[in-house]
Design a protein around this motif. Structure first.
Motif, PDB file in Angstrom:
ATOM      1  N   HIS A 179       2.540  50.487 -55.011  1.00 49.51           N
ATOM      2  CA  HIS A 179       1.625  49.355 -55.020  1.00 49.51           C
ATOM      3  C   HIS A 179       2.768  48.092 -55.239  1.00 49.51           C
ATOM      4  O   HIS A 179       3.902  48.379 -55.773  1.00 49.51           O
ATOM      5  CB  HIS A 179       0.418  49.328 -55.774  1.00 49.51           C
ATOM      6  CG  HIS A 179      -0.423  50.271 -55.457  1.00 49.51           C
ATOM      7  ND1 HIS A 179      -1.851  50.116 -54.869  1.00 49.51           N
ATOM      8  CD2 HIS A 179      -0.416  51.645 -56.027  1.00 49.51           C
ATOM      9  CE1 HIS A 179      -2.240  51.171 -54.785  1.00 49.51           C
ATOM     10  NE2 HIS A 179      -1.931  52.028 -55.731  1.00 49.51           N
ATOM     11  N   CYS A 215      -2.249  42.665 -54.018  1.00 51.15           N
ATOM     12  CA  CYS A 215      -1.236  43.876 -54.016  1.00 51.15           C
ATOM     13  C   CYS A 215      -0.353  43.603 -52.893  1.00 51.15           C
ATOM     14  O   CYS A 215      -0.882  43.111 -51.817  1.00 51.15           O
ATOM     15  CB  CYS A 215      -2.095  45.317 -53.749  1.00 51.15           C
ATOM     16  SG  CYS A 215      -0.745  46.393 -53.419  1.00 51.15           S
ATOM     17  N   GLU A 217       1.850  45.563 -51.410  1.00 53.11           N
ATOM     18  CA  GLU A 217       2.593  46.660 -50.575  1.00 53.11           C
ATOM     19  C   GLU A 217       1.225  47.338 -49.793  1.00 53.11           C
ATOM     20  O   GLU A 217       0.335  47.627 -50.549  1.00 53.11           O
ATOM     21  CB  GLU A 217       3.230  47.525 -51.722  1.00 53.11           C
ATOM     22  CG  GLU A 217       4.187  48.707 -51.108  1.00 53.11           C
ATOM     23  CD  GLU A 217       5.419  47.884 -50.539  1.00 53.11           C
ATOM     24  OE1 GLU A 217       5.649  48.139 -49.451  1.00 53.11           O
ATOM     25  OE2 GLU A 217       6.026  47.261 -51.535  1.00 53.11           O
ATOM     26  N   PHE A 218       1.473  47.568 -48.852  1.00 50.49           N
ATOM     27  CA  PHE A 218       0.236  48.173 -47.991  1.00 50.49           C
ATOM     28  C   PHE A 218       0.107  49.730 -48.503  1.00 50.49           C
ATOM     29  O   PHE A 218       0.868  50.531 -48.538  1.00 50.49           O
ATOM     30  CB  PHE A 218       0.452  48.239 -46.492  1.00 50.49           C
ATOM     31  CG  PHE A 218      -0.739  49.168 -45.884  1.00 50.49           C
ATOM     32  CD1 PHE A 218      -1.980  48.213 -45.836  1.00 50.49           C
ATOM     33  CD2 PHE A 218      -0.721  50.152 -45.223  1.00 50.49           C
ATOM     34  CE1 PHE A 218      -3.140  48.926 -45.015  1.00 50.49           C
ATOM     35  CE2 PHE A 218      -1.843  50.680 -44.383  1.00 50.49           C
ATOM     36  CZ  PHE A 218      -2.933  50.021 -44.669  1.00 50.49           C
ATOM     37  N   CYS A 219      -1.164  49.922 -49.128  1.00 49.07           N
ATOM     38  CA  CYS A 219      -1.236  51.187 -49.893  1.00 49.07           C
ATOM     39  C   CYS A 219      -2.725  51.970 -49.439  1.00 49.07           C
ATOM     40  O   CYS A 219      -3.068  52.845 -50.222  1.00 49.07           O
ATOM     41  CB  CYS A 219      -1.294  50.815 -51.370  1.00 49.07           C
ATOM     42  SG  CYS A 219      -2.910  49.578 -51.669  1.00 49.07           S
ATOM     43  N   HIS A 223      -6.456  48.320 -49.314  1.00 51.76           N
ATOM     44  CA  HIS A 223      -5.390  47.719 -50.033  1.00 51.76           C
ATOM     45  C   HIS A 223      -5.803  46.007 -50.205  1.00 51.76           C
ATOM     46  O   HIS A 223      -5.591  45.622 -51.160  1.00 51.76           O
ATOM     47  CB  HIS A 223      -4.247  47.538 -48.984  1.00 51.76           C
ATOM     48  CG  HIS A 223      -3.225  46.716 -49.088  1.00 51.76           C
ATOM     49  ND1 HIS A 223      -2.227  46.463 -49.987  1.00 51.76           N
ATOM     50  CD2 HIS A 223      -2.883  45.455 -48.000  1.00 51.76           C
ATOM     51  CE1 HIS A 223      -1.578  45.363 -49.872  1.00 51.76           C
ATOM     52  NE2 HIS A 223      -1.843  44.823 -48.736  1.00 51.76           N
ATOM     53  N   MET A 226      -7.290  44.772 -53.519  1.00 47.47           N
ATOM     54  CA  MET A 226      -6.550  45.212 -54.589  1.00 47.47           C
ATOM     55  C   MET A 226      -6.130  43.647 -55.101  1.00 47.47           C
ATOM     56  O   MET A 226      -5.168  43.324 -55.722  1.00 47.47           O
ATOM     57  CB  MET A 226      -5.273  45.876 -54.615  1.00 47.47           C
ATOM     58  CG  MET A 226      -5.687  47.175 -54.531  1.00 47.47           C
ATOM     59  SD  MET A 226      -4.264  48.348 -54.765  1.00 47.47           S
ATOM     60  CE  MET A 226      -3.778  48.068 -56.335  1.00 47.47           C
TER      61      MET A 226
HETATM   62 CU1  CUA Z   1      -2.319  48.529 -53.612  1.00 46.99          CU
HETATM   63 CU2  CUA Z   1      -1.829  47.461 -51.697  1.00 46.99          CU
END
Ligand code: CUA
Length: 346
Positions: A179, A215, A217-219, A223, A226
């Motif tokens: 993340h 966030c 960062e693709f998580c 996502h 977040m």
């Molecule tokens: Cu955690 Cu995107």
């Protein structure tokens, strides 16, 4: 308008539009190309680097495009008095021009690189060691942020409360996948990486309510949810926030509701009615410490769909799980029948 004046006027207008666009959008409240006003020195430095690069890029853009437009008009085929099928001069190489268009961009890029690297120490704002920093352990989960205030053990979810004017150290970890913690007004992004500890340091200059935390960062599937807020408050207000949320004093139901909203509701709906995850209102697992712990730690892997549910509460203490259960029991929409359901107004 005489023909000879059309071109300069067009070019002037074009340049004005390019230069004024950040201001115009900014004044209209549209983000446009302006970064948000920073409330830390680190954020100021990032904005300064941004604007220097923007200005240089704008100048290069205007010079190149203006030359292009000028050439289109000046050397067009059908100029007054030109022979219709005349051929232009055949030019083979021009050392001066070629050296110039190599050396000038190279110098520009070199200058930008030197300037950018010279700013990095200010962006990072490393701790000096003798400072009384407030340390917050930040744990990224699919799909929320957990904040543990190290001195007091107080917890919050998707909302970080900070005292104004104090040095802040965020210690970033991930419970599952990559993340990235990012609040543009504070400082740059920093990743939360499984098996690693990263830190972010900054000092806020004024109070603020920031709802821009994301966030970066693709998580996974949620996502985009977040998102989080940061409230920078006067020291006194921060002290009462901490004393109200220390484990001894905290309102379990209010904190459990925050946990529910952060960790459960994004997939199962705020009333457990189901969303991208199944409906879970009234499910017996919600109030059973043992089976809830197992679900939170391991998630659910279905044969047809591994990773069906992420381990959303991996690393939670039993205290945290009990807090969530207290909230579920207090809410008659969520509580299983006979386990507090129907006993309160929810
Ligand atoms: Cu955690 Cu995107």
């Amino acid at each position: 308008m005489p023909r000879s004046r059309v071109l300069p006027v067009l070019l002037g207008l074009f340049g004005l539009v390019v230069l004024a666009s950040p201001l115009t959008f900014g004044l209209a409240g549209i983000p446009g190309v302006s970064p948000p006003d920073a409330i830390t020195d680190s954020g100021d430095t990032i904005n300064r680097v941004y604007w220097v690069i923007y200005a240089l890029a704008a100048i290069v853009f205007i010079v190149v495009e203006a030359t292009l437009v000028l050439f289109i008009f000046r050397y067009r085929r059908r100029r007054p008095g030109a022979v219709a099928d005349a051929e232009g001069p055949q030019i083979h190489g021009n050392t001066t021009v070629e050296v110039l268009w190599t050396v000038i961009p190279a110098l520009l890029l070199l200058g930008l690189a030197i300037f950018t690297f010279s700013q990095v120490p200010d962006v990072e704002a490393k701790p000096t060691g003798d400072e009384d920093a407030l340390v917050v352990d930040v744990t990224a989960h699919q799909f929320y942020w957990q904040y543990r205030y190290r001195d007091s053990g107080a917890l919050s979810y998707d909302r970080l409360v900070l005292p104004v004017g104090r040095k802040i150290s965020l210690v970033l970890r991930s419970a599952d996948v990559d993340h990235s913690w990012w609040v543009p007004e504070l400082t740059g992004k920093r990743d939360a990486i499984p098996g690693r500890t990263n830190e972010l340091h900054f000092r806020t200059r004024r109070t603020a309510s920031l709802d821009s935390g994301v966030c970066g960062e693709f998580c996974g599937i949620q996502h985009a949810r977040m998102v989080f807020r940061v409230d920078v408050v006067p020291q006194g207000e921060f002290d009462s926030f901490i004393s109200d949320t220390t484990p001894d004093a905290v309102d379990q139901i209010a904190l459990g509701k925050e946990q529910w909203r952060a960790a459960c509701a994004k997939c199962h709906g705020f009333e457990g009615q189901g969303d991208i995850g199944p409906a879970i209102a009234g499910n017996n697992t919600l109030t059973n410490l043992e089976s809830l712990r197992q679900l939170l730690y391991e998630g659910q892997n279905l044969e047809a769909n591994p990773g069906y549910m992420p381990p959303v509460g991996k690393g939670w203490t039993d205290e945290q799980i009990r807090t969530l259960i207290a909230y579920v029991k207090s809410n008659d929409k969520l509580a299983p029948p006979g386990d507090g359901g129907g006993q309160s107004g929810g």
